[in-house]
Design an enzyme around this catalytic site. Structure first.
Site, PDB file in Angstrom:
ATOM      1  N   ASP A 144       6.966  75.171 -14.083  1.00 47.46           N
ATOM      2  CA  ASP A 144       7.440  74.685 -13.060  1.00 47.46           C
ATOM      3  C   ASP A 144       8.779  73.614 -14.007  1.00 47.46           C
ATOM      4  O   ASP A 144       8.403  73.063 -14.768  1.00 47.46           O
ATOM      5  CB  ASP A 144       6.812  73.718 -12.199  1.00 47.46           C
ATOM      6  CG  ASP A 144       7.444  73.205 -10.970  1.00 47.46           C
ATOM      7  OD1 ASP A 144       7.389  73.362  -9.829  1.00 47.46           O
ATOM      8  OD2 ASP A 144       8.341  72.279 -11.374  1.00 47.46           O
ATOM      9  N   ASP A 168      12.751  77.223  -8.962  1.00 47.34           N
ATOM     10  CA  ASP A 168      12.270  76.286 -10.259  1.00 47.34           C
ATOM     11  C   ASP A 168      10.909  76.763 -10.796  1.00 47.34           C
ATOM     12  O   ASP A 168      10.477  75.883 -11.581  1.00 47.34           O
ATOM     13  CB  ASP A 168      12.736  74.934 -10.402  1.00 47.34           C
ATOM     14  CG  ASP A 168      11.520  74.242  -9.881  1.00 47.34           C
ATOM     15  OD1 ASP A 168      10.816  74.297  -8.799  1.00 47.34           O
ATOM     16  OD2 ASP A 168      11.355  72.959 -10.474  1.00 47.34           O
ATOM     17  N   GLU A 169      10.168  77.554 -10.005  1.00 46.87           N
ATOM     18  CA  GLU A 169       8.906  78.055 -10.518  1.00 46.87           C
ATOM     19  C   GLU A 169       8.408  79.372 -10.425  1.00 46.87           C
ATOM     20  O   GLU A 169       9.125  80.048  -9.514  1.00 46.87           O
ATOM     21  CB  GLU A 169       7.857  77.089  -9.491  1.00 46.87           C
ATOM     22  CG  GLU A 169       8.107  77.174  -8.187  1.00 46.87           C
ATOM     23  CD  GLU A 169       7.296  76.557  -7.231  1.00 46.87           C
ATOM     24  OE1 GLU A 169       6.149  76.712  -7.685  1.00 46.87           O
ATOM     25  OE2 GLU A 169       7.540  75.970  -6.219  1.00 46.87           O
TER      26      GLU A 169
HETATM   27  P1  TTP Z   1      10.206  70.457  -7.901  1.00 49.17           P
HETATM   28  O1  TTP Z   1       9.833  71.163  -8.699  1.00 49.17           O
HETATM   29  O2  TTP Z   1       9.462  69.934  -6.488  1.00 49.17           O
HETATM   30  O3  TTP Z   1      10.945  68.937  -8.306  1.00 49.17           O
HETATM   31  P2  TTP Z   1      11.847  68.827  -9.725  1.00 49.17           P
HETATM   32  O4  TTP Z   1      11.838  69.987 -10.482  1.00 49.17           O
HETATM   33  O5  TTP Z   1      13.171  67.930  -9.351  1.00 49.17           O
HETATM   34  O6  TTP Z   1      10.960  67.695 -10.316  1.00 49.17           O
HETATM   35  P3  TTP Z   1       9.501  68.122 -11.137  1.00 49.17           P
HETATM   36  O7  TTP Z   1       9.715  67.876 -12.766  1.00 49.17           O
HETATM   37  O8  TTP Z   1       8.684  67.101 -10.326  1.00 49.17           O
HETATM   38  O9  TTP Z   1       9.081  69.480 -10.896  1.00 49.17           O
HETATM   39  O10 TTP Z   1      11.504  71.096  -6.922  1.00 49.17           O
HETATM   40  C1  TTP Z   1      12.449  71.966  -7.477  1.00 49.17           C
HETATM   41  C2  TTP Z   1      13.843  71.613  -7.092  1.00 49.17           C
HETATM   42  O11 TTP Z   1      13.913  71.839  -5.745  1.00 49.17           O
HETATM   43  C3  TTP Z   1      14.437  70.211  -7.286  1.00 49.17           C
HETATM   44  O12 TTP Z   1      15.184  69.951  -8.611  1.00 49.17           O
HETATM   45  C4  TTP Z   1      15.438  70.046  -6.209  1.00 49.17           C
HETATM   46  C5  TTP Z   1      14.892  70.748  -5.146  1.00 49.17           C
HETATM   47  N1  TTP Z   1      14.152  69.849  -4.039  1.00 49.17           N
HETATM   48  C6  TTP Z   1      14.816  69.637  -3.030  1.00 49.17           C
HETATM   49  O13 TTP Z   1      15.737  70.068  -2.602  1.00 49.17           O
HETATM   50  N2  TTP Z   1      14.034  68.913  -2.054  1.00 49.17           N
HETATM   51  C7  TTP Z   1      12.926  68.357  -2.324  1.00 49.17           C
HETATM   52  O14 TTP Z   1      12.286  67.581  -1.491  1.00 49.17           O
HETATM   53  C8  TTP Z   1      12.180  68.572  -3.406  1.00 49.17           C
HETATM   54  C9  TTP Z   1      10.965  68.194  -3.929  1.00 49.17           C
HETATM   55  C10 TTP Z   1      12.800  69.441  -4.468  1.00 49.17           C
HETATM   56 MG    MG Z   2      10.319  71.064 -10.962  1.00 46.60          MG
END
Ligand code: TTP
Ligand code: MG
Length: 366
Positions: free
Chosen positions: A12, A110-111
């Site tokens: 992730d 992103d995962e």
């Molecule tokens: P996430 O993997 O949940 O968050 P992240 O990558 O920004 O941070 P983390 O280090 O905690 O993993 O989500 C991935 C992408 O999805 C994030 O960059 C933006 C988008 N996103 C949204 O559009 N709305 C949301 O509520 C969330 C949680 C993420």
């Molecule tokens: Mg993330």
């Protein structure tokens, strides 16, 4: 890896959108960066999409009103998201990840899950491989990611979140129950804020508490997902990576009657329901269909299919339903009893000609 049903990595990306901006604009590195709606000097009405870890120190979080972020972090740099760019970076990351695994399942922009069973022999090998994956992503895109490793996807996903950013958390099968036990119930994918609140009302806060619930109680709380939550809470999740094999060729639903049905109105009603279901699935996947077909199986197992194409791809429920009903009508003439009905959409086209990998992301949750 003795004792592991599968060897799954969940990767992730850390603060994905924000990190991508920081990677392409070095002046943003180390800065509290907030991606989301225009804050309009604190009067903006949208929400935060994501925030860099520097901005999270101020309490800024995804989904928070952008006006609140403006208050919490006045020195923050606010940018609106550039989805097109994030999709492109995501596709390149998935390519890198695919080279580090025998099977890759893209789970979001992103995962992804990686099946690495055939690439690692033991715990040190697993840790080294996971660190190599992180290094490969960093080399390719100057981005950091967190990795979880377990014998199943769900536990790997929970693990990847435990030491963000940049972390690696390995949860061997014989440790899974103990590692999960003290964690908040909401760590389990599928437990969102609503379910979390519902569980909290009953005093259920940790995964350990879920693991101790009786089967009838679990069914009361989670219905048909009870088995999923029990397996995960007990540390027994061993869900395998299901590799992405490209967009679907067709989307269809079928139903077999408990007792054969001859009543034309009931058969039409069933086809309407199936057609609506198919339209909904097309909408969910961002697809339209040029061909709708039906399948009719009579009581003697004689099976017929009929298809009709339209000049312009559609997923309009009324249109899909209309075609399916028209195809059914000739089969109703002689009142034969029907055992099974199906509706299928094929000749699929993606919305707006978008054919990138990111377009086909599956739904989250169990
Ligand atoms: P996430 O993997 O949940 O968050 P992240 O990558 O920004 O941070 P983390 O280090 O905690 O993993 O989500 C991935 C992408 O999805 C994030 O960059 C933006 C988008 N996103 C949204 O559009 N709305 C949301 O509520 C969330 C949680 C993420
Ligand atoms: Mg993330």
């Amino acid at each position: 890896m003795r004792g592991w049903a599968h060897v799954v990595l969940h990767v992730d990306m850390d603060a994905f959108y924000a990190s991508v901006e920081q990677a392409r604009r070095p002046e943003l590195r180390g800065q509290p960066l907030i991606i989301g709606a225009d804050p309009l000097q604190g009067k903006g009405r949208g929400v935060v999409t994501t925030a860099s870890y520097e901005a999270r120190k101020f309490g800024v979080r995804s989904a928070m009103p952008i006006s609140k972020a403006w208050q919490l972090c006045p020195q923050g740099i606010f940018l609106e998201p550039d989805f097109e760019h994030y999709w492109q970076v995501s596709e390149r990351i998935m390519e890198v990840l695919g080279r580090s695994a025998d099977a890759l399942e893209v789970a979001g922009l992103d995962e992804a899950y990686l099946d690495v069973a055939r690439r690692v022999q033991d715990m040190p090998g697993l840790e080294a491989h996971a660190r190599c994956v992180q290094a490969a992503v960093r080399d390719a895109e100057q981005l950091s990611c967190s990795v979880g490793a377990a014998q199943g996807k769900v536990t790997a996903k929970i693990a990847s979140d435990l030491q963000k950013p940049g972390g690696l958390t390995v949860v061997p099968p014989d440790r899974a129950r103990d590692v999960l036990a003290p964690l908040a119930a909401r760590r389990i994918p599928g437990i969102g804020p609503k379910t979390e609140a519902r569980l909290a009302e009953q005093g259920l806060l940790t995964i350990a508490q879920l693991a101790e619930l009786s089967w009838p109680r679990l069914q009361e709380l989670f219905g048909s997902s009870a088995g999923y939550f029990r397996t995960v809470a007990l540390g027994l999740d061993d869900s395998p990576v299901v590799p992405w094999t490209g967009p679907p060729k067709s989307v269809g639903n079928e139903s077999t009657f408990l007792e054969d049905v001859a009543d034309p109105e009931r058969l039409r009603e069933e086809v309407r329901g199936l057609a609506r279901h198919v339209s909904g699935r097309l909408a969910g996947a961002g697809l339209r269909a040029r061909t709708v077909s039906i399948k009719v199986r009579f009581e003697d197992f004689q099976t017929h299919t009929r298809a009709r194409s339209v000049p312009r791809a559609t997923r309009e429920p009324a249109e899909v339903e209309g075609i399916a009903l028209a195809l059914l009508e000739p089969f109703l003439a002689d009142g034969r009893a029907v055992r099974l009905l199906g509706v299928r959409a094929s000749g699929l086209e993606a919305d707006g000609g978008q054919t990138t990998l990111a377009r086909w992301l599956p739904d989250a949750g169990p």
